[in-house]
Every structure is written in C-alpha cells, then in structure tokens.
Design an enzyme around this catalytic site. Structure first.
Site, PDB file in Angstrom:
ATOM      1  N   ARG A   1     -23.935  68.657 -91.773  1.00 30.56           N
ATOM      2  CA  ARG A   1     -22.633  69.150 -92.242  1.00 30.56           C
ATOM      3  C   ARG A   1     -21.541  68.187 -91.850  1.00 30.56           C
ATOM      4  NH1 ARG A   1     -22.288  75.404 -90.473  1.00 30.56           N
ATOM      5  NH2 ARG A   1     -20.187  74.671 -90.006  1.00 30.56           N
TER       6      ARG A   1
ATOM      7  N   ARG B   1     -27.728  68.668 -85.234  1.00 30.64           N
ATOM      8  CA  ARG B   1     -28.199  69.633 -86.239  1.00 30.64           C
ATOM      9  C   ARG B   1     -28.238  69.080 -87.657  1.00 30.64           C
ATOM     10  NH1 ARG B   1     -24.993  75.362 -86.816  1.00 30.64           N
ATOM     11  NH2 ARG B   1     -23.221  74.169 -87.585  1.00 30.64           N
TER      12      ARG B   1
ATOM     13  N   ARG C   1     -13.519  86.442 -87.866  1.00 28.34           N
ATOM     14  CA  ARG C   1     -13.218  85.411 -86.876  1.00 28.34           C
ATOM     15  C   ARG C   1     -11.835  85.578 -86.276  1.00 28.34           C
ATOM     16  NH1 ARG C   1     -17.018  81.355 -89.167  1.00 28.34           N
ATOM     17  NH2 ARG C   1     -17.094  79.510 -87.895  1.00 28.34           N
TER      18      ARG C   1
ATOM     19  N   ARG D   1     -13.220  73.426 -83.604  1.00 29.94           N
ATOM     20  CA  ARG D   1     -13.879  74.708 -83.912  1.00 29.94           C
ATOM     21  C   ARG D   1     -14.062  75.552 -82.657  1.00 29.94           C
ATOM     22  NH1 ARG D   1     -18.825  72.073 -86.642  1.00 29.94           N
ATOM     23  NH2 ARG D   1     -19.710  74.116 -87.019  1.00 29.94           N
TER      24      ARG D   1
HETATM   25  P1  AMP Z   1     -19.493  78.281 -90.211  1.00 34.13           P
HETATM   26  O1  AMP Z   1     -20.482  77.869 -91.240  1.00 34.13           O
HETATM   27  O2  AMP Z   1     -19.500  79.747 -89.946  1.00 34.13           O
HETATM   28  O3  AMP Z   1     -19.575  77.451 -88.951  1.00 34.13           O
HETATM   29  O4  AMP Z   1     -18.041  77.968 -90.839  1.00 34.13           O
HETATM   30  C1  AMP Z   1     -17.661  76.670 -91.186  1.00 34.13           C
HETATM   31  C2  AMP Z   1     -16.158  76.609 -91.381  1.00 34.13           C
HETATM   32  O5  AMP Z   1     -15.779  77.475 -92.456  1.00 34.13           O
HETATM   33  C3  AMP Z   1     -15.322  77.067 -90.197  1.00 34.13           C
HETATM   34  O6  AMP Z   1     -15.140  76.032 -89.239  1.00 34.13           O
HETATM   35  C4  AMP Z   1     -14.021  77.460 -90.902  1.00 34.13           C
HETATM   36  O7  AMP Z   1     -13.278  76.315 -91.273  1.00 34.13           O
HETATM   37  C5  AMP Z   1     -14.526  78.097 -92.175  1.00 34.13           C
HETATM   38  N1  AMP Z   1     -14.773  79.554 -91.999  1.00 34.13           N
HETATM   39  C6  AMP Z   1     -15.970  80.196 -92.103  1.00 34.13           C
HETATM   40  N2  AMP Z   1     -15.826  81.518 -91.905  1.00 34.13           N
HETATM   41  C7  AMP Z   1     -14.513  81.721 -91.655  1.00 34.13           C
HETATM   42  C8  AMP Z   1     -13.737  82.871 -91.342  1.00 34.13           C
HETATM   43  N3  AMP Z   1     -14.291  84.085 -91.236  1.00 34.13           N
HETATM   44  N4  AMP Z   1     -12.408  82.697 -91.153  1.00 34.13           N
HETATM   45  C9  AMP Z   1     -11.819  81.492 -91.269  1.00 34.13           C
HETATM   46  N5  AMP Z   1     -12.491  80.359 -91.536  1.00 34.13           N
HETATM   47  C10 AMP Z   1     -13.834  80.468 -91.736  1.00 34.13           C
END
Ligand code: AMP
Length: 214
Positions: free
Chosen positions: A161, A127, A88, A172
């Site tokens: 979530r 969602r 990311r 985000r």
């Molecule tokens: P996601 O399920 O991919 O939407 O991730 C949910 C949250 O987890 C994100 O909003 C971040 O706070 C954290 N997160 C997940 N993957 C990463 C990553 N590669 N780098 C930094 N934070 C992450």
C-alpha cells in the site's frame, strides 16, 4: 451479530475480519478497502480521499459515514457486519449507533486489538497484500512466494500500500491515538468493549475473538 474490530493500523483487523467472513458468513465492512476501491475506479470522492490517505490523515467523517450508511441501508447483513477501520472518531461512532438503529440492528461487541507501536511499525513496513483476495504477507514472517503467486487464490497481484511507509504510518498512528483511541472509553462506558492481545499468533487472536463473541 454486529461487531467492531478496533485497533491501530497493523493490529490485524483485516486479517481477523476475513477469517470471520469465512467462518461465520459475516460481512466485512472496511472503509479503507471501500475508499481504495473508489480511488481505483477514479471517482471524484476516491481521488480526493486518495490524497488524504497517502498522507495518513483521516478522510472527513461525512464521507465515511455516507459510505457506511449506503451499505447498511442496502441491507445485506449476512451473518452480521464486521466494522473494520470504522468508526475512527467519536462522531463516526455516534453516527454508527444512529444508522444501526435506523435499520433495526444493534451493535453486539467491540473488540479492541491491542498491539504495541514497535510491532506495528515492523508489521506495516514489511506488509504486502493480495489485491484479489486480501491475503496479507510479511517480509519477515510470511514472505511473498518466490513465484509471486498468492498462496490463497493464485493471483500475481500482490502489492504494497502506498501509505505503508514510515512517514504515513507515523501520521496514521497519531490519528489513531488522537481521534480513535477515545472510542475505547466510549464503548467501555456502554459495556460493549472487550480487549484482546493482538500480538499473539493469528490463530490465538482468532481464538480470543471467538471467546469474546461467545
Ligand atoms: P485502513 O485500510 O483502515 O488502514 O485505512 C486506510 C486509510 O483510509 C486511513 O489511513 C484513512 O486515511 C482512510 N480511512 C479508512 N477508514 C476511515 C475512517 N473510518 N475514517 C476516516 N478515514 C478513514
């Protein structure tokens, strides 16, 4: 074959990753899922990450790089890795390249799933996800069944979530544009990038991914 699914929150990365797992025996590496699991288990790292995740900010690079490094070094790639929500940031992308090299693997494709912001807000605020199998529901297009049971696995543990609210989503999305979208240029320059329309139906998106991987 190792691939990255790149796209903003709500682009459908998790949904498509699960299809690839089923159809190609690939291994989904979702840092978001791994962080939520650490939080559920109540580890120190999970607790700290949870606070950051609820705000919608990014967890520090060294934390997610560490998690991915451990999995890659354990070395069960199955039919290949699908990186979902990782990398990311540019630092994470550099680290991923180094980690893959260290374990003798390559990155074969980066699929950018493009979806406009309005659709993302609609998808995310509507969602809900089955905690047991990851099946995704949407209040408008695929509501949670009246009996509360997941259509895929029968579990009744379908949840929203905590970060799927408009305020966290705004943070985000900002994080995506600021920190993650530079990866589009990064992988384009390496010749790895393929862009697909993430707004099409689930089946059509799956078809676009399949042809991008051909
Ligand atoms: P996601 O399920 O991919 O939407 O991730 C949910 C949250 O987890 C994100 O909003 C971040 O706070 C954290 N997160 C997940 N993957 C990463 C990553 N590669 N780098 C930094 N934070 C992450």
């Amino acid at each position: 074959m190792n691939i990255i699914l790149l796209g903003p929150p709500g682009a459908g990365k998790g949904t498509q990753a699960r299809r690839l797992v089923d159809e190609r025996n690939m291994v989904q590496l979702s840092t978001g899922d791994m962080l939520r699991e650490a939080r559920r288990k109540g580890t120190e790292m999970g607790k700290k990450a949870g606070v950051i995740m609820d705000r919608g900010d990014l967890v520090p690079d060294e934390v997610v790089i560490g998690i991915i490094g451990e999995v890659l070094e354990a070395g069960d790639a199955g039919g290949g890795y699908i990186f979902d929500g990782f990398p990311r940031t540019l630092a994470q992308a550099d680290a991923l390249g180094e980690l893959l090299e260290k374990v003798g693997q390559t990155l074969d494709a980066v699929i950018e799933m493009r979806v406009d912001d309005e659709a993302l807000v609609e998808r995310i605020t509507a969602r809900a996800t089955c905690k047991d199998c990851g099946e995704v529901y949407n209040d408008n297009t695929k509501p949670i069944p009246a009996d509360g049971k997941c259509t895929n696995c029968g579990s009744t543990d379908i949840q929203r979530r905590p970060d799927d609210n408009e305020e966290s989503l705004r943070t985000r999305l900002l994080a995506y544009y600021k920190e993650t979208s530079p990866l589009i240029g990064y992988y384009y320059a390496k010749g790895d990038l393929q862009t697909i329309d993430g707004l099409a139906s689930m089946d059509d998106v799956a078809t676009s991914i399949a042809s991008a991987l051909r």
